[in-house]
Design an enzyme around this catalytic site. Structure first.
Site, PDB file in Angstrom:
ATOM      1  CD  GLU A 398      -3.204  -1.072   0.766  1.00  0.00           C
ATOM      2  OE1 GLU A 398      -3.536   0.009   0.273  1.00  0.00           O
ATOM      3  OE2 GLU A 398      -3.933  -2.074   0.791  1.00  0.00           O
TER       4      GLU A 398
HETATM    5  C1  LIG Z   1       2.494  -9.907   0.563  1.00  0.00           C
HETATM    6  C2  LIG Z   1       2.403  -8.846  -0.479  1.00  0.00           C
HETATM    7  C3  LIG Z   1       1.177  -8.555  -1.053  1.00  0.00           C
HETATM    8  C4  LIG Z   1       1.086  -7.589  -2.058  1.00  0.00           C
HETATM    9  N1  LIG Z   1      -0.130  -7.359  -2.646  1.00  0.00           N
HETATM   10  C5  LIG Z   1      -0.178  -6.561  -3.742  1.00  0.00           C
HETATM   11  C6  LIG Z   1      -1.390  -6.432  -4.473  1.00  0.00           C
HETATM   12  O1  LIG Z   1      -2.424  -7.019  -4.145  1.00  0.00           O
HETATM   13  N2  LIG Z   1      -1.379  -5.655  -5.595  1.00  0.00           N
HETATM   14  C7  LIG Z   1      -0.272  -4.997  -6.007  1.00  0.00           C
HETATM   15  O2  LIG Z   1      -0.349  -4.304  -7.012  1.00  0.00           O
HETATM   16  N3  LIG Z   1       0.891  -5.069  -5.309  1.00  0.00           N
HETATM   17  C8  LIG Z   1       0.968  -5.844  -4.201  1.00  0.00           C
HETATM   18  N4  LIG Z   1       2.146  -5.968  -3.503  1.00  0.00           N
HETATM   19  C9  LIG Z   1       3.320  -5.255  -3.969  1.00  0.00           C
HETATM   20  C10 LIG Z   1       3.683  -4.063  -3.096  1.00  0.00           C
HETATM   21  O3  LIG Z   1       2.715  -3.076  -3.246  1.00  0.00           O
HETATM   22  C11 LIG Z   1       5.099  -3.606  -3.478  1.00  0.00           C
HETATM   23  O4  LIG Z   1       5.998  -4.602  -3.036  1.00  0.00           O
HETATM   24  C12 LIG Z   1       5.426  -2.264  -2.861  1.00  0.00           C
HETATM   25  O5  LIG Z   1       4.696  -1.252  -3.491  1.00  0.00           O
HETATM   26  C13 LIG Z   1       6.910  -1.925  -2.971  1.00  0.00           C
HETATM   27  O6  LIG Z   1       7.377  -2.074  -4.274  1.00  0.00           O
HETATM   28  P1  LIG Z   1       8.703  -2.925  -4.554  1.00  0.00           P
HETATM   29  O7  LIG Z   1       8.552  -4.223  -3.873  1.00  0.00           O
HETATM   30  O8  LIG Z   1       8.959  -2.916  -5.991  1.00  0.00           O
HETATM   31  O9  LIG Z   1       9.842  -2.147  -3.794  1.00  0.00           O
HETATM   32  P2  LIG Z   1      10.742  -0.938  -4.400  1.00  0.00           P
HETATM   33  O10 LIG Z   1       9.853   0.080  -5.018  1.00  0.00           O
HETATM   34  O11 LIG Z   1      11.827  -1.540  -5.217  1.00  0.00           O
HETATM   35  O12 LIG Z   1      11.329  -0.350  -3.092  1.00  0.00           O
HETATM   36  C14 LIG Z   1      12.492  -0.861  -2.419  1.00  0.00           C
HETATM   37  C15 LIG Z   1      12.922   0.140  -1.354  1.00  0.00           C
HETATM   38  O13 LIG Z   1      13.274   1.392  -1.970  1.00  0.00           O
HETATM   39  C16 LIG Z   1      12.474   2.439  -1.447  1.00  0.00           C
HETATM   40  N5  LIG Z   1      12.142   3.371  -2.514  1.00  0.00           N
HETATM   41  C17 LIG Z   1      11.625   3.097  -3.741  1.00  0.00           C
HETATM   42  N6  LIG Z   1      11.442   4.229  -4.430  1.00  0.00           N
HETATM   43  C18 LIG Z   1      11.834   5.247  -3.634  1.00  0.00           C
HETATM   44  C19 LIG Z   1      11.880   6.663  -3.774  1.00  0.00           C
HETATM   45  N7  LIG Z   1      11.438   7.297  -4.844  1.00  0.00           N
HETATM   46  N8  LIG Z   1      12.364   7.377  -2.742  1.00  0.00           N
HETATM   47  C20 LIG Z   1      12.777   6.774  -1.603  1.00  0.00           C
HETATM   48  N9  LIG Z   1      12.757   5.447  -1.416  1.00  0.00           N
HETATM   49  C21 LIG Z   1      12.290   4.691  -2.404  1.00  0.00           C
HETATM   50  C22 LIG Z   1      11.223   1.751  -0.899  1.00  0.00           C
HETATM   51  O14 LIG Z   1      10.610   2.515   0.097  1.00  0.00           O
HETATM   52  C23 LIG Z   1      11.796   0.446  -0.360  1.00  0.00           C
HETATM   53  O15 LIG Z   1      12.333   0.640   0.920  1.00  0.00           O
HETATM   54  C24 LIG Z   1       2.253  -6.894  -2.472  1.00  0.00           C
HETATM   55  C25 LIG Z   1       3.480  -7.170  -1.873  1.00  0.00           C
HETATM   56  C26 LIG Z   1       3.572  -8.140  -0.908  1.00  0.00           C
HETATM   57  C27 LIG Z   1       4.918  -8.449  -0.310  1.00  0.00           C
END
Ligand SMILES: Cc1cc2nc3c(=O)[nH]c(=O)nc-3n(C[C@H](O)[C@H](O)[C@H](O)COP(=O)(O)OP(=O)(O)OC[C@H]3O[C@@H](n4cnc5c(N)ncnc54)[C@H](O)[C@@H]3O)c2cc1C
Length: 581
Positions: A398
């Site tokens: 989220e």
């Molecule tokens: C159990 C689970 C259920 C999920 N359910 C859904 C779902 O139903 N639908 C869906 O669409 N997604 C879902 N997700 C995905 C989830 O929303 C994403 O994992 C989340 O948005 C983070 O994206 P990412 O994993 O690519 O991390 P990244 O975006 O790669 O982030 C990695 C780190 O870098 C930081 N970061 C990234 N960009 C920036 C920035 N601009 N400035 C500062 N810091 C930054 C982040 O805060 C984090 O600490 C789910 C994930 C999990 C684990």
């Protein structure tokens, strides 16, 4: 039903003005709210918690049956108009249900994807035909929904999605791409999918599992939430009718971000409910576990923890119900799409605040719950270890907490620049006031008077930090993430502390006032440090000295005996073996 909150407030307004009272609090729940709470709590206790082990074995038939049972009980349709089978209640009711379901994290995730992420976009952006086709089934639980925004290469950067939809001469779209980490992915029937039309225009689509070319990947092996399905969603040249575009082509970001606003608010409710359960679990264990010939609940170090976990939940609960009241006050009983959408946008700042505060509070509470359980907290015989693992993802999905932190001052600054919030004028006034000779203090003597003065000071500090940051960095403010994150922490502490004090004042003191006094005292300490770091980064020489002198002048809370206050709260937690508010 409305919550009798007639004041129409603006999001973020509380930062620049003294709070308009009264605010909505858990103590103001109506009989109807209490009845919904009881229904949801009894369902979770009798049917969901006993099913957790089977859910963790990926029994998705059971998961579907529980979604259906929630529908039978009316829990899936709290936000939905009666015309589509819903029960059309206020947002306080949605919070009450969310808290109850939050006792079971895996099912809460299934439930949240259904009600927050699948129902909300249809409610806010669906055409009449789309609502008629899908909402009644989602509300009864016959249709299970999911929300597919993230991809392996684009999580936080959601608009960087690679999924493509190519417009066909007959008006349909051919959609291809792969989504990642989709909650309910293993068994959902309906997916809200985001893809770029002709590689460019970010758009939301309603995609049924039965459409040829749709398939789910393998279940992810996760740290926690083993009873919630998380899979990739693969789409290979799926033909999507034009009638299944949700919202406008090229306006998918409106769907994605507004849905997340409500999702964050509901996630906070689930965290709050999880924390309430954990306080009871910790207190129960501490009462029966004996060491050195006495229950560990008699030791000061453990009592401090019992008090602290209850106090932190108190602050989150206060913010949560206050915000629900603000949204209900804005909606004035309306369930019309446009009204819902503008209310969600209006309180997007509060939703991000709640998401960060509640998820971090819950992690703290569950970590202390493991600690109170000692070795038993680390083994699977007790639920403490499962809770601990299950909660970790709340800080990731989220919108990660980093992204939500950046959103809080970012949205405030944008509203200020657009003129929707007179923040710049307020910040200038505070700066002038702080840089002129100190006026004589006029201490009041009412209950929580000292806390109210401290909060007034914290608000000044928040405006000083945000105003100075906007002046210093101008258009490049977004690049200053460390300062923005510090400003977010200050703003979150202001909202938490003020909400706690307003709640305690309305609850007429006692244990409430003691919790609020601790919350304000500790928040003030954190605010001072965060402000010092941020101001020192923004200015040097004489300007830095002047700003830091102004900070010292405004942040001088009177000493509070928090040990004694926490002892009284610990007495209540240990005595009642539950969250005592
Ligand atoms: C159990 C689970 C259920 C999920 N359910 C859904 C779902 O139903 N639908 C869906 O669409 N997604 C879902 N997700 C995905 C989830 O929303 C994403 O994992 C989340 O948005 C983070 O994206 P990412 O994993 O690519 O991390 P990244 O975006 O790669 O982030 C990695 C780190 O870098 C930081 N970061 C990234 N960009 C920036 C920035 N601009 N400035 C500062 N810091 C930054 C982040 O805060 C984090 O600490 C789910 C994930 C999990 C684990």
């Amino acid at each position: 039903m409305t919550t009798h909150m007639q004041t129409i407030a603006r999001g973020g307004q509380w930062l620049i003005e003294e709070a308009a009272e009264p605010v909505f609090t858990p103590e103001r729940l109506t009989e109807e709210h209490k009845l919904i709470r009881q229904t949801a709590e009894e369902f979770v206790a009798a049917e969901v918690l006993p099913a957790l082990d089977r859910l963790e074995q990926k029994d998705w038939t059971l998961a579907r049956a529980l979604v259906k049972r929630s529908g039978d009980l009316g829990l899936l349709g709290t936000d939905v108009p009666e015309a589509y089978g819903g029960v059309e209640l206020d947002k306080v009711s949605s919070i009450v249900v969310g808290e109850a379901v939050g006792r079971s994290a895996s099912f809460a995730t299934t439930f949240g994807a259904q009600t927050g992420l699948a129902v909300t976009p249809l409610l806010c952006f669906g055409t009449e035909d789309q609502k008629q086709r899908y909402l009644p089934g989602l509300v009864t639980g016959d249709i299970v929904g999911a929300y597919a925004l993230s991809e392996s290469g684009s999580g936080s950067d959601a608009l960087g999605a690679k999924a493509r939809a190519v417009r066909q001469p007959d008006g349909t779209f051919l959609l291809s791409g792969e989504k990642m980490w989709i909650t309910n992915g293993g068994f959902a029937d309906l997916f809200i999918v985001f893809a770029k039309v002709d590689g460019e225009h970010f758009t939301a689509f309603l995609i049924e599992r039965s459409f040829p070319g749709v398939s789910s990947g393998q279940e992810e092996h996760k740290l926690g939430l083993h009873g919630s399905s998380t899979t990739p969603l693969v789409m290979q040249e799926v033909q999507v009718p034009a009638a299944n575009v949700l919202g406008d082509v090229g306006r998918g970001h409106k769907v994605a971000f507004n849905v997340l606003n409500y999702g964050r608010f509901k996630l906070a409710a689930m965290c709050s409910g999880g924390a309430r359960g954990a306080v009871a679990e910790a207190a129960g264990y501490a009462a029966q576990r004996r060491q050195f010939g006495q229950p560990i609940a008699t030791f000061g170090a453990i009592r401090h923890k019992l008090a602290e976990i209850a106090i932190r939940e108190y602050a989150v609960e206060a913010m949560l119900y206050r915000t629900a009241g603000l949204i209900d006050g804005t909606l004035q009983g309306s369930h019309e799409s446009g009204a819902m959408l503008s209310a969600l946008e209006e309180f997007a700042i509060e939703a991000s605040i709640l998401k960060v505060a509640a998820s971090e509070m819950l992690d703290f509470v569950l970590d202390e719950n493991v600690q109170i359980h000692g070795g038993n907290g680390f083994v699977k015989d007790y639920p403490a270890e499962r809770h601990y693992r299950d909660a970790r993802v709340n800080r990731i999905f989220e919108g990660t907490n980093e992204i939500n932190r950046l959103l809080v001052p970012g949205m405030l600054a944008r509203r200020a620049v657009k003129g929707g919030l007179p923040l710049i004028a307020a910040a200038r006034k505070i700066q002038d006031e702080l840089l002129s000779p100190a006026p004589a203090e006029q201490p009041g003597d009412g209950p929580l008077e000292q806390e109210r003065r401290t909060i007034a000071g914290m608000k000044k500090v928040a405006l000083m930090v945000l105003g100075t940051a906007m002046q210093t960095y101008g258009d490049t403010l977004g690049d200053e993430q460390e300062v923005l994150s510090g400003a977010a922490d200050i703003i979150i502490d202001v909202y938490a502390a003020e909400s706690a004090v307003l709640r305690a004042a309305q609850a007429a003191g006692g244990l409430h006032a003691e919790a609020a006094a601790v919350i304000v005292n500790d928040a003030a300490g954190r605010v001072e440090i965060a402000a010092r770091n941020a101001l020192a980064a923004m200015a040097d020489g004489d300007t830095r000295r002047t700003l830091l002198a102004a900070l010292r002048r405004v942040m001088k809370p009177a000493p509070v005996n928090t040990v004694a206050l926490r002892r009284r709260i610990a007495d209540a937690v240990a005595g009642q073996k539950r969250y005592p508010f």
